[in-house]
Design an enzyme around this catalytic site. Structure first.
Site, mmCIF file in Angstrom:
data_model
loop_
_atom_site.group_PDB
_atom_site.id
_atom_site.type_symbol
_atom_site.label_atom_id
_atom_site.label_comp_id
_atom_site.label_asym_id
_atom_site.label_seq_id
_atom_site.Cartn_x
_atom_site.Cartn_y
_atom_site.Cartn_z
ATOM 1 N N ARG A 37 0.334 0.080 -5.880
ATOM 2 C CA ARG A 37 -0.940 -0.640 -5.879
ATOM 3 C C ARG A 37 -1.981 -0.082 -6.837
ATOM 4 N NH1 ARG A 37 -1.914 -0.516 0.478
ATOM 5 N NH2 ARG A 37 -0.783 1.423 0.155
ATOM 6 N N ASP A 73 0.615 -3.063 1.200
ATOM 7 C CA ASP A 73 1.489 -2.090 0.542
ATOM 8 C C ASP A 73 2.855 -2.721 0.291
ATOM 9 O OD1 ASP A 73 2.814 0.109 -0.426
ATOM 10 O OD2 ASP A 73 2.437 1.373 1.323
ATOM 11 N N CYS A 117 -4.697 4.721 -3.565
ATOM 12 C CA CYS A 117 -3.757 4.179 -2.575
ATOM 13 C C CYS A 117 -2.982 5.355 -1.985
ATOM 14 C CB CYS A 117 -2.851 3.115 -3.185
ATOM 15 S SG CYS A 117 -1.618 3.720 -4.356
#
Length: 157
Positions: free
Chosen positions: A14, A123, A8
């Site tokens: 994440r 996100d 990420c």
């Protein structure tokens, strides 16, 4: 060798949750399988902890992210992976543009799982705990799908 590498942006939300949730599944289903995941970020601040809401959202599922420390994706780490799963198309484009020789071709996590709808993982950075919980639920729900796919493929990509 890293069987699965989640990628990420900052490696504080994440990808650490995705790796930790997958590893929880692996530990519960087949602790001796050797099938594990790690995580990295394309713009990580090395050593940064997971965000507090990510830690809390993971803890609500019995997963501890408190010891996680961010790391940047580099060529060496990428080449150690058997499967690289990006959590957004932005990460995927970045990695495809980098094109490290001898490294596995990166894939978008949701597309790799052949999911219908959006294969993106939003996100949560800077969002509320509710936003983090939504992302955690998505990643938690995807982890058994990835586990089943990898164990059916014999850890192949």
């Amino acid at each position: 060798m890293i069987p699965i590498l989640f990628v990420c942006s900052g490696n504080t939300c994440r990808s650490p949750m995705a790796a930790a949730f997958f590893n929880a599944r692996a530990e519960a289903d087949a602790p001796s399988s050797g099938l594990r995941a790690e995580s990295a970020g394309i713009a990580a601040v090395p050593g940064a902890p997971a965000t507090a809401p990510a830690i809390q959202a993971a803890a609500e599922r019995g997963v501890d992210l408190s010891r996680h420390r961010a790391r940047c994706l580099d060529e060496s780490l990428w080449k150690q992976a058997s499967l690289v799963l990006c959590l957004s198309s932005t990460h995927l484009r970045f990695l495809r543009g980098w094109a490290v020789k001898g490294a596995p071709v990166p894939r978008l996590y949701g597309e790799y799982l052949s999911l219908k709808g959006s294969p993106e993982v939003p996100d949560p950075y800077g969002g509320t705990l509710a936003v983090y919980r939504t992302v955690a639920t998505l990643l938690w729900d995807w982890s058994p799908l990835l586990w089943d796919l990898q164990t059916r493929k014999g850890q192949g990509t």
